[in-house]
Write a protein that holds these residues in place. Structure first.
Motif, PDB file in Angstrom:
ATOM      1  N   ALA A   1       0.832  -1.206   0.000  1.00  0.00           N
ATOM      2  CA  ALA A   1       0.000   0.000   0.000  1.00  0.00           C
ATOM      3  C   ALA A   1       0.865   1.254   0.000  1.00  0.00           C
ATOM      4  CB  ALA A   1      -0.942  -0.003   1.204  1.00  0.00           C
ATOM      5  N   VAL A   2       1.957   1.224   0.745  1.00  0.00           N
ATOM      6  CA  VAL A   2       2.887   2.361   0.778  1.00  0.00           C
ATOM      7  C   VAL A   2       3.514   2.543  -0.597  1.00  0.00           C
ATOM      8  CG1 VAL A   2       5.105   3.147   1.716  1.00  0.00           C
ATOM      9  CG2 VAL A   2       3.322   2.309   3.252  1.00  0.00           C
ATOM     10  N   ARG A   3       3.926   1.467  -1.219  1.00  0.00           N
ATOM     11  CA  ARG A   3       4.520   1.533  -2.559  1.00  0.00           C
ATOM     12  C   ARG A   3       3.527   2.153  -3.552  1.00  0.00           C
ATOM     13  NH1 ARG A   3       5.242  -3.576  -3.426  1.00  0.00           N
ATOM     14  NH2 ARG A   3       7.013  -3.627  -2.042  1.00  0.00           N
ATOM     15  N   THR A   4       2.276   1.719  -3.490  1.00  0.00           N
ATOM     16  CA  THR A   4       1.241   2.270  -4.367  1.00  0.00           C
ATOM     17  C   THR A   4       1.034   3.749  -4.086  1.00  0.00           C
ATOM     18  OG1 THR A   4       0.145   0.133  -4.534  1.00  0.00           O
ATOM     19  CG2 THR A   4      -1.183   2.075  -5.050  1.00  0.00           C
ATOM     20  N   SER A   5       1.013   4.115  -2.822  1.00  0.00           N
ATOM     21  CA  SER A   5       0.847   5.520  -2.443  1.00  0.00           C
ATOM     22  C   SER A   5       1.994   6.363  -2.997  1.00  0.00           C
ATOM     23  CB  SER A   5       0.779   5.636  -0.911  1.00  0.00           C
ATOM     24  OG  SER A   5       0.649   6.971  -0.512  1.00  0.00           O
ATOM     25  N   PHE A   6       3.218   5.864  -2.858  1.00  0.00           N
ATOM     26  CA  PHE A   6       4.390   6.561  -3.400  1.00  0.00           C
ATOM     27  C   PHE A   6       4.252   6.745  -4.910  1.00  0.00           C
ATOM     28  CE2 PHE A   6       7.156   6.198   0.302  1.00  0.00           C
ATOM     29  CZ  PHE A   6       8.020   7.248   0.095  1.00  0.00           C
ATOM     30  N   GLN A   7       3.892   5.680  -5.587  1.00  0.00           N
ATOM     31  CA  GLN A   7       3.776   5.748  -7.043  1.00  0.00           C
ATOM     32  C   GLN A   7       2.708   6.748  -7.461  1.00  0.00           C
ATOM     33  OE1 GLN A   7       3.177   1.638  -8.075  1.00  0.00           O
ATOM     34  NE2 GLN A   7       5.364   1.226  -8.205  1.00  0.00           N
ATOM     35  N   ASP A   8       1.586   6.746  -6.753  1.00  0.00           N
ATOM     36  CA  ASP A   8       0.509   7.681  -7.083  1.00  0.00           C
ATOM     37  C   ASP A   8       0.965   9.133  -6.965  1.00  0.00           C
ATOM     38  OD1 ASP A   8      -1.167   5.533  -7.489  1.00  0.00           O
ATOM     39  OD2 ASP A   8      -2.273   5.798  -5.593  1.00  0.00           O
ATOM     40  N   ARG A   9       1.801   9.416  -5.989  1.00  0.00           N
ATOM     41  CA  ARG A   9       2.186  10.796  -5.722  1.00  0.00           C
ATOM     42  C   ARG A   9       3.465  11.251  -6.435  1.00  0.00           C
ATOM     43  NH1 ARG A   9      -1.280   9.049  -3.055  1.00  0.00           N
ATOM     44  NH2 ARG A   9      -2.682   9.947  -1.570  1.00  0.00           N
ATOM     45  N   PHE A  10       4.369  10.317  -6.712  1.00  0.00           N
ATOM     46  CA  PHE A  10       5.680  10.726  -7.218  1.00  0.00           C
ATOM     47  C   PHE A  10       6.056  10.171  -8.587  1.00  0.00           C
ATOM     48  CE2 PHE A  10       5.863  11.112  -2.601  1.00  0.00           C
ATOM     49  CZ  PHE A  10       6.260  12.426  -2.484  1.00  0.00           C
ATOM     50  N   LYS A  11       5.298   9.222  -9.120  1.00  0.00           N
ATOM     51  CA  LYS A  11       5.642   8.629 -10.406  1.00  0.00           C
ATOM     52  C   LYS A  11       5.659   9.708 -11.493  1.00  0.00           C
ATOM     53  CE  LYS A  11       4.518   4.861 -13.500  1.00  0.00           C
ATOM     54  NZ  LYS A  11       3.609   3.751 -13.748  1.00  0.00           N
ATOM     55  N   GLY A  12       6.701   9.675 -12.292  1.00  0.00           N
ATOM     56  CA  GLY A  12       6.831  10.624 -13.386  1.00  0.00           C
ATOM     57  C   GLY A  12       7.334  11.995 -12.981  1.00  0.00           C
TER      58      GLY A  12
ATOM     59  N   GLN B   1       9.829  14.924 -12.023  1.00  0.00           N
ATOM     60  CA  GLN B   1      11.210  15.331 -12.244  1.00  0.00           C
ATOM     61  C   GLN B   1      11.847  15.508 -10.874  1.00  0.00           C
ATOM     62  OE1 GLN B   1      12.596  15.557 -15.340  1.00  0.00           O
ATOM     63  NE2 GLN B   1      10.615  14.753 -16.006  1.00  0.00           N
ATOM     64  N   PHE B   2      13.156  15.296 -10.802  1.00  0.00           N
ATOM     65  CA  PHE B   2      13.821  15.410  -9.505  1.00  0.00           C
ATOM     66  C   PHE B   2      13.585  16.784  -8.884  1.00  0.00           C
ATOM     67  CE2 PHE B   2      17.351  15.811  -6.525  1.00  0.00           C
ATOM     68  CZ  PHE B   2      17.152  14.648  -5.807  1.00  0.00           C
ATOM     69  N   SER B   3      13.536  17.810  -9.707  1.00  0.00           N
ATOM     70  CA  SER B   3      13.332  19.170  -9.202  1.00  0.00           C
ATOM     71  C   SER B   3      11.950  19.355  -8.570  1.00  0.00           C
ATOM     72  CB  SER B   3      13.525  20.185 -10.335  1.00  0.00           C
ATOM     73  OG  SER B   3      12.594  19.936 -11.374  1.00  0.00           O
ATOM     74  N   GLU B   4      11.000  18.478  -8.879  1.00  0.00           N
ATOM     75  CA  GLU B   4       9.644  18.567  -8.330  1.00  0.00           C
ATOM     76  C   GLU B   4       9.467  17.771  -7.040  1.00  0.00           C
ATOM     77  OE1 GLU B   4       7.051  18.652 -12.412  1.00  0.00           O
ATOM     78  OE2 GLU B   4       7.823  16.710 -11.729  1.00  0.00           O
ATOM     79  N   VAL B   5      10.380  16.868  -6.769  1.00  0.00           N
ATOM     80  CA  VAL B   5      10.204  15.919  -5.671  1.00  0.00           C
ATOM     81  C   VAL B   5      10.077  16.624  -4.323  1.00  0.00           C
ATOM     82  CG1 VAL B   5      11.313  14.034  -4.387  1.00  0.00           C
ATOM     83  CG2 VAL B   5      11.232  13.985  -6.889  1.00  0.00           C
ATOM     84  N   LYS B   6      10.917  17.600  -4.061  1.00  0.00           N
ATOM     85  CA  LYS B   6      10.868  18.273  -2.759  1.00  0.00           C
ATOM     86  C   LYS B   6       9.504  18.912  -2.528  1.00  0.00           C
ATOM     87  CE  LYS B   6      12.277  22.405  -1.368  1.00  0.00           C
ATOM     88  NZ  LYS B   6      13.026  23.585  -1.036  1.00  0.00           N
TER      89      LYS B   6
END
Length: 174
Positions: free
Chosen positions: A76-87, A89-94
């Motif tokens: 579930a955590v992996r899915t949550s991460f993918q939903d929020r961060f997949k695709g 750019q590194f500059s957007e992650v923060k």
């Protein structure tokens, strides 16, 4: 006291992922090479292990630290991460990580108001540990600083994000 049952499965996955998200925000603020990246990434895991050994830890924090061992929770955590961060750019992650911490703070304030302050304090601690995990600047581990200016600014942004939902609730009540 709040527990896993106090939240929807999606909310719980976001709460369990939040220590990793806090560390990720710090890492994205100023990447510090491979060794620093590894140290900062591992700091969230160490924080979860420390909580399991701490008899005085907040029960919700302990529940998160214990439940991460459950394969269904990790999925579930992996899915949550993918939903929020997949695709991203590194500059957007923060910015995305800080937005996610703001959302987690709102969930905590709504569903676990008695545990929210301690949990948020723990997330600030996790972020601080990540910031201190790897030296910034220098060469081959020599010189540099424990916490860079970019990381200090990100720690402030994290603190503001975690406290923003509490301030907004106070404004709504007046």
């Amino acid at each position: 006291m709040a527990s896993k049952a106090s939240f929807t499965p999606e909310e719980w996955a976001r709460i369990v992922a939040s220590p990793m998200v806090a560390g990720m925000a710090i890492t994205a603020a100023e990447p510090s090479g491979l060794w620093g990246l590894l140290k900062e990434s591992m700091s969230s895991g160490w924080a979860l292990l420390e909580v399991q050994k701490d008899p005085n830890a907040n029960p919700l924090v302990k529940a998160v630290a214990s439940d991460i061992a459950d394969p269904a929770t990790r999925d579930a955590v992996r899915t949550s991460f993918q939903d929020r961060f997949k695709g991203s750019q590194f500059s957007e992650v923060k910015e995305k990580a800080i937005d996610e911490l703001r959302a987690v703070a709102a969930i905590l304030d709504a569903k676990a108001p008695e545990d929210a302050p301690a949990f948020k304090a723990w997330l600030r601690h996790v972020a601080q540990e990540a910031a201190e995990a790897g030296k910034e600047g220098g060469f081959l581990g020599f010189g540099g600083v424990a916490v860079s200016d970019a990381e200090k600014a990100t720690l402030d942004e994290i603190a503001n994000a975690l406290d923003s939902s509490s301030r907004l609730a106070g404004i709504a009540e007046t």
